[in-house]
Design a protein around this motif. Structure first.
Motif, mmCIF file in Angstrom:
data_model
loop_
_atom_site.group_PDB
_atom_site.id
_atom_site.type_symbol
_atom_site.label_atom_id
_atom_site.label_comp_id
_atom_site.label_asym_id
_atom_site.label_seq_id
_atom_site.Cartn_x
_atom_site.Cartn_y
_atom_site.Cartn_z
ATOM 1 N N ASP A 144 9.811 7.932 122.775
ATOM 2 C CA ASP A 144 9.257 9.437 122.457
ATOM 3 C C ASP A 144 10.016 10.519 123.377
ATOM 4 O OD1 ASP A 144 8.456 8.671 124.953
ATOM 5 O OD2 ASP A 144 6.964 8.708 125.367
ATOM 6 N N GLY A 145 10.396 11.093 123.562
ATOM 7 C CA GLY A 145 11.482 11.819 123.757
ATOM 8 C C GLY A 145 12.254 12.679 123.217
ATOM 9 N N ILE A 146 12.972 11.726 121.773
ATOM 10 C CA ILE A 146 13.818 12.209 120.958
ATOM 11 C C ILE A 146 13.064 12.818 119.936
ATOM 12 C CG2 ILE A 146 15.643 11.028 119.297
ATOM 13 C CD1 ILE A 146 15.401 9.101 120.710
ATOM 14 N N CYS A 147 14.028 14.286 119.264
ATOM 15 C CA CYS A 147 14.153 15.198 118.541
ATOM 16 C C CYS A 147 14.925 14.045 117.637
ATOM 17 C CB CYS A 147 13.714 16.341 118.956
ATOM 18 S SG CYS A 147 14.068 17.432 117.542
ATOM 19 N N TRP A 148 13.690 13.497 115.800
ATOM 20 C CA TRP A 148 15.115 13.397 115.039
ATOM 21 C C TRP A 148 15.133 14.152 113.787
ATOM 22 C CZ3 TRP A 148 17.357 8.814 115.587
ATOM 23 C CH2 TRP A 148 16.938 7.971 115.979
ATOM 24 N N GLY A 149 13.854 15.475 113.386
ATOM 25 C CA GLY A 149 14.402 15.844 112.941
ATOM 26 C C GLY A 149 13.968 15.860 111.412
ATOM 27 N N GLY A 150 14.057 16.555 110.114
ATOM 28 C CA GLY A 150 13.855 16.458 109.248
ATOM 29 C C GLY A 150 12.867 16.689 108.929
ATOM 30 N N SER A 170 18.556 15.594 125.028
ATOM 31 C CA SER A 170 20.039 15.750 123.094
ATOM 32 C C SER A 170 18.640 16.659 122.740
ATOM 33 C CB SER A 170 20.159 14.579 123.047
ATOM 34 O OG SER A 170 20.549 14.682 121.501
ATOM 35 N N PRO A 171 19.101 17.449 122.204
ATOM 36 C CA PRO A 171 18.295 18.236 121.313
ATOM 37 C C PRO A 171 18.300 18.130 119.570
ATOM 38 C CG PRO A 171 20.590 19.122 121.124
ATOM 39 C CD PRO A 171 20.734 18.153 121.791
ATOM 40 N N LEU A 172 18.821 16.977 119.027
ATOM 41 C CA LEU A 172 18.574 15.993 118.556
ATOM 42 C C LEU A 172 19.328 14.910 118.395
ATOM 43 C CD1 LEU A 172 17.688 16.769 115.631
ATOM 44 C CD2 LEU A 172 20.110 17.633 114.814
ATOM 45 N N GLN A 173 18.634 13.760 117.738
ATOM 46 C CA GLN A 173 19.591 12.785 116.805
ATOM 47 C C GLN A 173 19.584 11.927 115.452
ATOM 48 O OE1 GLN A 173 19.513 9.634 120.031
ATOM 49 N NE2 GLN A 173 19.315 11.310 121.767
ATOM 50 N N SER A 174 20.062 11.549 115.296
ATOM 51 C CA SER A 174 19.994 11.150 114.085
ATOM 52 C C SER A 174 21.199 10.441 113.078
ATOM 53 C CB SER A 174 19.991 12.394 113.118
ATOM 54 O OG SER A 174 20.955 12.958 113.004
ATOM 55 N N PHE A 175 20.830 9.936 112.393
ATOM 56 C CA PHE A 175 21.840 9.004 111.958
ATOM 57 C C PHE A 175 22.390 9.842 110.774
ATOM 58 C CE2 PHE A 175 18.465 5.218 112.369
ATOM 59 C CZ PHE A 175 19.808 4.131 112.588
#
Lengths: 371, 407
Positions: B50-56, B111-116
């Motif tokens: 729940d701490g991750i920012c995935w964006g989109g 981490s400010p952003l994580q994503s595939f």
């Protein structure tokens, strides 16, 4: 964090060392030594000294090569591959590192002799069946201006042939490290019949007389000198064990590609493939810890304890796994004395015990990591 | 205050600034910038899911600070520190990337952003994509504007991934895609998908696959979340029913998609093992211990022994990951050894979570207990050694390709 990739210089060093050892000290040389009932090869050590190996950690001012601990680890690893018998760890790594901490005129003279291959040392530390420097009981009693040493040491690797002994002793105020000639009155050495066919010696100290000049470093403060020496020895021993693991693995892998059963190479069976792949992975992971320990000792020796204990703990486990799997995958022939894999098993067990077993180093790691 | 303007970094990328700015000067500048720009709320370290920012497009920021942090880092290229400046990265070399991670860790910064898009598609496009594809797709990834998912596995293509059957027909001015993907992580939240599709049914199975980019908003794309043993539904089924895709959306050559898939699988393995190693620092165990015992010390001898063993292996696996990253940076590559990284990292992570469950005892057997999220995290780790190639597939890759054992 240090870069953990092997440098070109290190690769060249390893190749040169390998080339010499394959000619001068293959496993067959160890077997011949064992068959002859010998635990030392003085001529081989002099050749190594000529190439600068005995002085790998000796300052240039004392005629050494001063190549550092990562390089010492490479030498040790290559020696471990063919089970080379030499005083390298006791003398060129442990004693040289201890003497460097002092670096007075007498120490520098001893370092010069070490580099020439003319002086060998052994570390007389263990008293029980487990490595425990802090538990040392051998007494150093103040007598007049000097000291009297009483007690016993066991499992002194290279102790039978060493010219001098580093002896850890307990006084009223703490631990003191003595640097004594092995033939001083009152020192009695008894060779042990070791499973790995190398020199380990039990030593009695009966009213052995010493003076302040025999102390390496400062009285009641052995660890300032001894800790760096132990860590250097543990890291190099870990490297040696990893060499032993690599060679045992390579032998086993060759056997998997050669031995046929049920009409097929046994290396085509998935049960063995996966075990071999697991073992290779373990060796790769341990190799990282070995390289890291060498880099830390060279670059930040005051903070290398964690890296060294990690390397020693991992190396012992990996070497044991490599020889256990090696014997099993060789099947019946692995149980025979005529085949070399058994030598690797016995060497791995002795090396894993020396200078602290898995539990000892795991405890170090746990304390340094706060639990 | 910006600490590394695009222009300066571009020069650095060319090695021209090396004399003026040694790595330690870079570290000092970076530390100053991070200290000034990282919001206090973002300094709580690597937190759970729940701490991750995935964006989109559909991303709902959990706080103003999360958005600020993303925007500031993206403006400096630091959401993708090693990508070229031209596509929104910071162009850092390996030495500076290490420093970047060390300074982020020192500040305990999220981490400010994580994503595939960052982990998978970016590396694929940088290596195999056209200039137009790089310019179109990479910058929005660095800014967290477009969220990608990965369409690899199918009901009939799991460990045997090259058996993908999702059909991709050339209709002249477009492609028509029909089929089904499974285990598509976050497909229900993603804006685009990169997928392996079969473009030639007559070729041998590795030679008829293409790597295709599909807008999830296209008519005919539907997703259905799959409820997992952890209670979460991060994985989805994704259905393609007569989906029209522009022809320029193929990456690399038609029918050569397996090359890209293999390259990305290597990346994925490093990523999964890296994630696993990242979770193995002292903190995770320390946090559970602090809850589970009065003084944060382990007194149970058996548990303590396992904790020590886990710690030793975690440190050694972490060093191995660093060593292989250094090796990749020096141009010697990682290759099939990534299977070893994946195998050791994921098996260790499973073991570590089993230890944490044991330390926490019955308190960890409650979904809503004091060890927030631990049961779900533990169950989630069981997928580590399945996704991206099972441990058994990894061992087979090592034995065949690294050790040269006969197939």
């Amino acid at each position: 964090m240090a870069n953990l990739v092997t440098t070109e210089d290190e690769t060249m060093l390893a190749d040169a060392v390998r080339g010499f050892l394959d000619r001068a000290a293959p496993v067959s040389a160890f077997r011949a030594l064992r068959d002859a009932g010998k635990t030392h090869d003085t001529a081989l050590w002099l050749q190594m000294a000529e190439m600068g190996w005995a002085g790998v950690l000796v300052p240039e001012a004392a005629g050494g090569a001063d190549m550092g601990h990562a390089a010492a680890g490479i030498l040790a690893r290559e020696m471990g591959k063919t089970l080379v018998v030499s005083p390298f760890l006791s003398t060129a790594v442990i004693a040289a590192t201890a003497l460097r901490q002092v670096s007075d005129a007498r120490a520098m003279a001893a370092l010069a002799e070490i580099a020439k291959g003319q002086l060998t040392y052994a570390l007389a530390l263990d008293e029980t069946a487990k490595f425990d420097p802090e538990g040392t009981q051998l007494t150093a009693t103040k007598v007049g201006n000097g000291y009297q040493l009483d007690g016993r040491k066991g499992f002194v690797v290279d102790g039978g042939s060493a010219d001098r002994l580093l002896v850890l002793a307990r006084g009223d105020q703490g631990l003191t490290l003595f640097d004594l000639p092995a033939d001083r009155d009152g020192i009695n050495r008894t060779a042990r019949n070791m499973i790995d066919s190398r020199d380990a010696t039990d030593i009695r100290f009966d009213a052995v007389q010493a003076t302040g000049d025999d102390i390496l470093g400062v009285v009641d403060d052995a660890m300032t000198v001894l800790r760096p020496a132990l860590e250097a020895g543990q890291a190099a021993l870990a490297a040696e064990m990893t060499g032993t693991a690599i060679a045992a693995f390579d032998m086993t892998l060759s056997y998997l590609k050669d031995r046929k059963q049920f009409g097929a190479l046994i290396g085509s069976f998935q049960a063995l493939q996966h075990r071999a792949a697991h073992l290779w992975s373990e060796i790769e992971v341990t190799s990282s810890a070995i390289i890291n320990a060498g880099r830390m000792l060279d670059q930040d020796p005051d903070n290398a304890t964690l890296a060294v204990s990690l390397a020693k703990a991992r190396a012992g486990q990996t070497a044991k796994l490599a020889v256990i799997e090696g014997v099993q995958m060789h099947g019946g022939i692995g149980m025979t004395d005529a085949f070399d894999i058994g030598f690797y098993m016995k060497r791995a067990w002795v090396a894993a015990e020396w200078l602290g077993d898995y539990s000892y180093h795991a405890e170090h790691v746990a304390r340094l990591r706060g639990f | 205050m910006a600490f590394c303007h695009a222009e300066q970094v571009a020069l650095e990328g060319l090695g021209m600034i090396a004399d003026q700015r040694d790595p330690e000067a870079f570290r000092a500048a970076l530390r100053g910038w991070l200290t000034e720009n990282c919001p206090a709320e973002m300094r709580d370290g690597a937190r759970g899911e729940d701490g991750i920012c995935w964006g989109g497009k559909r991303w709902a920021f959990t706080s103003e600070a999360q958005k600020t942090w993303l925007d500031r880092m993206a403006a400096e290229g630091l959401t993708t520190p090693t990508w070229p400046v031209e596509v929104g990265g910071a162009g850092l070399d390996r030495a500076r990337e290490k420093i970047f991670h060390e300074e982020m860790a020192a500040l305990n910064a999220r981490s400010p952003l994580q994503s595939f898009g960052i982990w998978m598609l970016g590396p694929a496009l940088l290596k195999f994509g056209s200039e137009a594809q790089k310019q179109t797709y990479l910058p929005p990834i660095t800014r967290g504007e477009i969220r990608w998912c990965q369409g690899y596995s199918e009901p009939g293509a799991g460990s045997d991934l090259a058996s993908v059957q999702t059909k991709c027909e050339d209709m002249g001015d477009h492609y028509l895609v029909n089929g089904q993907k499974i285990w598509t992580s976050y497909a229900d939240k993603a804006d685009w998908i990169f997928a392996l599709v079969r473009t030639d049914r007559d070729a041998s199975k590795h030679n008829g696959i293409s790597f295709l980019l599909i807008d999830m908003a296209t008519e005919g794309v539907t997703t259905r979340p799959i409820r997992l043993i952890s209670g979460a539904s991060v994985f989805c089924e994704t259905f393609f029913d007569n989906v029209k895709v522009p022809k320029e959306n193929v990456v690399g050559e038609v029918n050569r998609g397996w090359d890209i898939a293999k390259y990305l699988l290597t990346h994925e393995r490093e990523m999964i093992s890296g994630g696993a190693a990242g979770l193995t620092g002292g903190r995770a165990l320390g946090a559970v211990l602090a809850q589970a015992t009065p003084d944060g010390k382990l007194t149970d001898a058996v548990l303590r022994a396992e904790a020590m063993a886990c710690e030793i292996d975690s440190l050694a696996v972490g060093l191995t990951l660093e060593r292989y990253k250094d090796q990749a940076e020096s141009g010697r590559g990682v290759g099939d050894a990534s299977a070893m990284l994946k195998y050791t990292g994921t098996e260790l992570n499973k073991r570590r979570h089993e230890l944490l469950m044991a330390v926490a005892g019955s308190d960890a057997l409650d979904w809503d207990g004091v060890h927030q999220g631990l049961p779900a995290d533990w169950l989630r780790t069981k997928a580590n050694s399945i996704e991206g190639g099972t441990s058994e597939v990894m061992l087979s890759i090592i034995s065949r390709r690294v050790l040269g054992l006969p197939g």
